[in-house]
Design a protein around this motif. Structure first.
Motif, PDB file in Angstrom:
ATOM      1  N   UNK A  46      43.020 -66.306  10.233  1.00  0.00           N
ATOM      2  CA  UNK A  46      44.219 -65.680   9.673  1.00  0.00           C
ATOM      3  C   UNK A  46      43.900 -64.752   8.505  1.00  0.00           C
ATOM      4  N   UNK A  47      42.702 -64.822   7.963  1.00  0.00           N
ATOM      5  CA  UNK A  47      42.394 -64.040   6.756  1.00  0.00           C
ATOM      6  C   UNK A  47      42.590 -62.543   6.954  1.00  0.00           C
ATOM      7  N   UNK A  48      42.256 -62.040   8.126  1.00  0.00           N
ATOM      8  CA  UNK A  48      42.490 -60.625   8.395  1.00  0.00           C
ATOM      9  C   UNK A  48      43.967 -60.267   8.394  1.00  0.00           C
ATOM     10  N   UNK A  49      44.796 -61.208   8.840  1.00  0.00           N
ATOM     11  CA  UNK A  49      46.245 -60.996   8.802  1.00  0.00           C
ATOM     12  C   UNK A  49      46.728 -60.910   7.358  1.00  0.00           C
ATOM     13  N   UNK A  50      46.213 -61.820   6.518  1.00  0.00           N
ATOM     14  CA  UNK A  50      46.628 -61.833   5.103  1.00  0.00           C
ATOM     15  C   UNK A  50      46.349 -60.490   4.441  1.00  0.00           C
ATOM     16  N   UNK A  51      45.121 -60.056   4.559  1.00  0.00           N
ATOM     17  CA  UNK A  51      44.714 -58.819   3.886  1.00  0.00           C
ATOM     18  C   UNK A  51      45.533 -57.637   4.385  1.00  0.00           C
ATOM     19  N   UNK A  52      45.663 -57.511   5.692  1.00  0.00           N
ATOM     20  CA  UNK A  52      46.405 -56.380   6.251  1.00  0.00           C
ATOM     21  C   UNK A  52      47.875 -56.404   5.827  1.00  0.00           C
ATOM     22  N   UNK A  53      48.510 -57.563   5.924  1.00  0.00           N
ATOM     23  CA  UNK A  53      49.932 -57.654   5.576  1.00  0.00           C
ATOM     24  C   UNK A  53      50.162 -57.307   4.103  1.00  0.00           C
ATOM     25  N   UNK A  88      50.829 -42.102  17.694  1.00  0.00           N
ATOM     26  CA  UNK A  88      49.434 -42.314  17.285  1.00  0.00           C
ATOM     27  C   UNK A  88      48.749 -43.351  18.164  1.00  0.00           C
ATOM     28  N   UNK A  89      49.495 -44.423  18.489  1.00  0.00           N
ATOM     29  CA  UNK A  89      48.921 -45.509  19.268  1.00  0.00           C
ATOM     30  C   UNK A  89      49.549 -45.503  20.665  1.00  0.00           C
ATOM     31  N   UNK A  90      48.727 -45.290  21.684  1.00  0.00           N
ATOM     32  CA  UNK A  90      49.283 -45.348  23.038  1.00  0.00           C
ATOM     33  C   UNK A  90      49.617 -46.788  23.395  1.00  0.00           C
ATOM     34  N   UNK A  91      50.485 -46.967  24.392  1.00  0.00           N
ATOM     35  CA  UNK A  91      50.809 -48.337  24.813  1.00  0.00           C
ATOM     36  C   UNK A  91      49.535 -49.069  25.256  1.00  0.00           C
ATOM     37  N   UNK A  92      49.436 -50.377  24.953  1.00  0.00           N
ATOM     38  CA  UNK A  92      48.228 -51.107  25.331  1.00  0.00           C
ATOM     39  C   UNK A  92      48.163 -51.339  26.834  1.00  0.00           C
ATOM     40  N   UNK A  93      46.960 -51.559  27.270  1.00  0.00           N
ATOM     41  CA  UNK A  93      46.748 -51.936  28.653  1.00  0.00           C
ATOM     42  C   UNK A  93      46.870 -53.451  28.714  1.00  0.00           C
ATOM     43  N   UNK A  94      47.866 -53.920  29.433  1.00  0.00           N
ATOM     44  CA  UNK A  94      48.080 -55.372  29.519  1.00  0.00           C
ATOM     45  C   UNK A  94      47.445 -55.885  30.798  1.00  0.00           C
ATOM     46  N   UNK A 127      49.276 -44.647   5.982  1.00  0.00           N
ATOM     47  CA  UNK A 127      49.596 -46.043   6.282  1.00  0.00           C
ATOM     48  C   UNK A 127      49.346 -46.324   7.758  1.00  0.00           C
ATOM     49  N   UNK A 128      49.737 -45.377   8.623  1.00  0.00           N
ATOM     50  CA  UNK A 128      49.529 -45.533  10.067  1.00  0.00           C
ATOM     51  C   UNK A 128      48.045 -45.667  10.393  1.00  0.00           C
ATOM     52  N   UNK A 129      47.237 -44.833   9.781  1.00  0.00           N
ATOM     53  CA  UNK A 129      45.792 -44.884  10.024  1.00  0.00           C
ATOM     54  C   UNK A 129      45.207 -46.177   9.477  1.00  0.00           C
ATOM     55  N   UNK A 130      45.648 -46.585   8.285  1.00  0.00           N
ATOM     56  CA  UNK A 130      45.140 -47.837   7.715  1.00  0.00           C
ATOM     57  C   UNK A 130      45.513 -49.028   8.600  1.00  0.00           C
ATOM     58  N   UNK A 131      46.704 -49.023   9.169  1.00  0.00           N
ATOM     59  CA  UNK A 131      47.110 -50.115  10.062  1.00  0.00           C
ATOM     60  C   UNK A 131      46.156 -50.199  11.255  1.00  0.00           C
ATOM     61  N   UNK A 174      52.429 -55.639  15.733  1.00  0.00           N
ATOM     62  CA  UNK A 174      53.013 -55.224  14.447  1.00  0.00           C
ATOM     63  C   UNK A 174      52.240 -54.036  13.884  1.00  0.00           C
ATOM     64  N   UNK A 175      50.908 -54.119  13.891  1.00  0.00           N
ATOM     65  CA  UNK A 175      50.091 -53.021  13.367  1.00  0.00           C
ATOM     66  C   UNK A 175      50.319 -51.744  14.171  1.00  0.00           C
ATOM     67  N   UNK A 176      50.390 -51.874  15.485  1.00  0.00           N
ATOM     68  CA  UNK A 176      50.650 -50.706  16.331  1.00  0.00           C
ATOM     69  C   UNK A 176      52.043 -50.141  16.086  1.00  0.00           C
ATOM     70  N   UNK A 177      53.037 -51.020  15.981  1.00  0.00           N
ATOM     71  CA  UNK A 177      54.408 -50.560  15.747  1.00  0.00           C
ATOM     72  C   UNK A 177      54.521 -49.860  14.394  1.00  0.00           C
ATOM     73  N   UNK A 178      53.846 -50.398  13.389  1.00  0.00           N
ATOM     74  CA  UNK A 178      53.865 -49.778  12.064  1.00  0.00           C
ATOM     75  C   UNK A 178      53.214 -48.395  12.121  1.00  0.00           C
ATOM     76  N   UNK A 179      52.094 -48.312  12.829  1.00  0.00           N
ATOM     77  CA  UNK A 179      51.426 -47.013  12.981  1.00  0.00           C
ATOM     78  C   UNK A 179      52.345 -46.016  13.677  1.00  0.00           C
TER      79      UNK A 179
END
Length: 193
Positions: A91-98, A186-192, A9-13, A174-179
């Motif tokens: 938003x379609x990518x959000x729909x599919x992923x969620x 798995x996911x390092x903190x983003x560069x802001x 699930x983490x990898x899919x996110x 959300x995707x990063x937190x889920x991963x």
């Protein structure tokens, strides 16, 4: 699919995050009047500049029947799209992923009402699968459902889920937190910036 793991699930996110971010860029190319996507298709297929190429659509119920469209006409018409359809497309990518991730959590037996992020994933899945609106009836949300600073409450009932409540940044977070929930680190903190 009961043998789904949290790591899967983490990898899919993360795959959904990459696809979502790339899809946003492709949408910009689709709307560009210079038709860069048509130029790419010509290059890939070896079609000379100025020539049209068929856009063929097949189906499994009658594989010999082909719907054929003019790629030039389709891409030129797509470049003129404006208004609400653009919001829906972004938003379609959000729909599919969620929807997919919510289903994977359930099918993997990994749902946990005591984890606010997983409850958020469940409600976000339901909203995206049912008209992009939050639906809180009969005491929902019963358990705390949250992603970052967004806590789902009954007053969101009937409001749009994507872009209005869950904007692109929160969606990626959300995707990063889920991963990171299923595969810590798995996911390092983003560069802001």
């Amino acid at each position: 699919m009961a043998d789904l793991t949290g790591e899967q699930i983490a990898i899919r996110a993360q795959e959904f995050k990459l696809a979502y971010l790339a899809q946003q860029q492709a949408l910009v190319a689709m709307l560009h009047p210079g038709l860069p996507l048509l130029q790419v298709m010509r290059a890939v297929t070896g079609t000379p500049a100025g020539e049209d190429l068929p856009l063929e659509v097949r189906g499994s119920r009658d594989p010999d029947t082909v719907l054929s469209f003019s790629s030039s006409r389709i891409m030129a018409a797509a470049a003129t799209l404006r208004g609400e359809i653009i919001v829906d497309l972004t938003a379609s990518g959000m729909f599919v992923a969620a929807i997919q991730l919510g289903d994977m959590i359930i099918q993997g037996g990994l749902r946990n009402r005591d984890v606010p992020l997983l409850e958020f994933a469940r409600h976000f899945r339901n909203a995206c699968a049912h008209g992009d609106r939050w639906h809180f009836a009969r005491g929902e949300p019963r358990a705390r459902a949250a992603c970052r600073e967004l806590v789902l409450t009954p007053d969101l009932h009937g409001k749009k889920a994507t872009w209005t409540t869950v904007d692109p940044r929160l969606f990626v977070e959300f995707l990063d937190d889920l991963s990171n929930h299923f595969a810590p680190g798995l996911v390092p903190p983003p560069v802001e910036g």
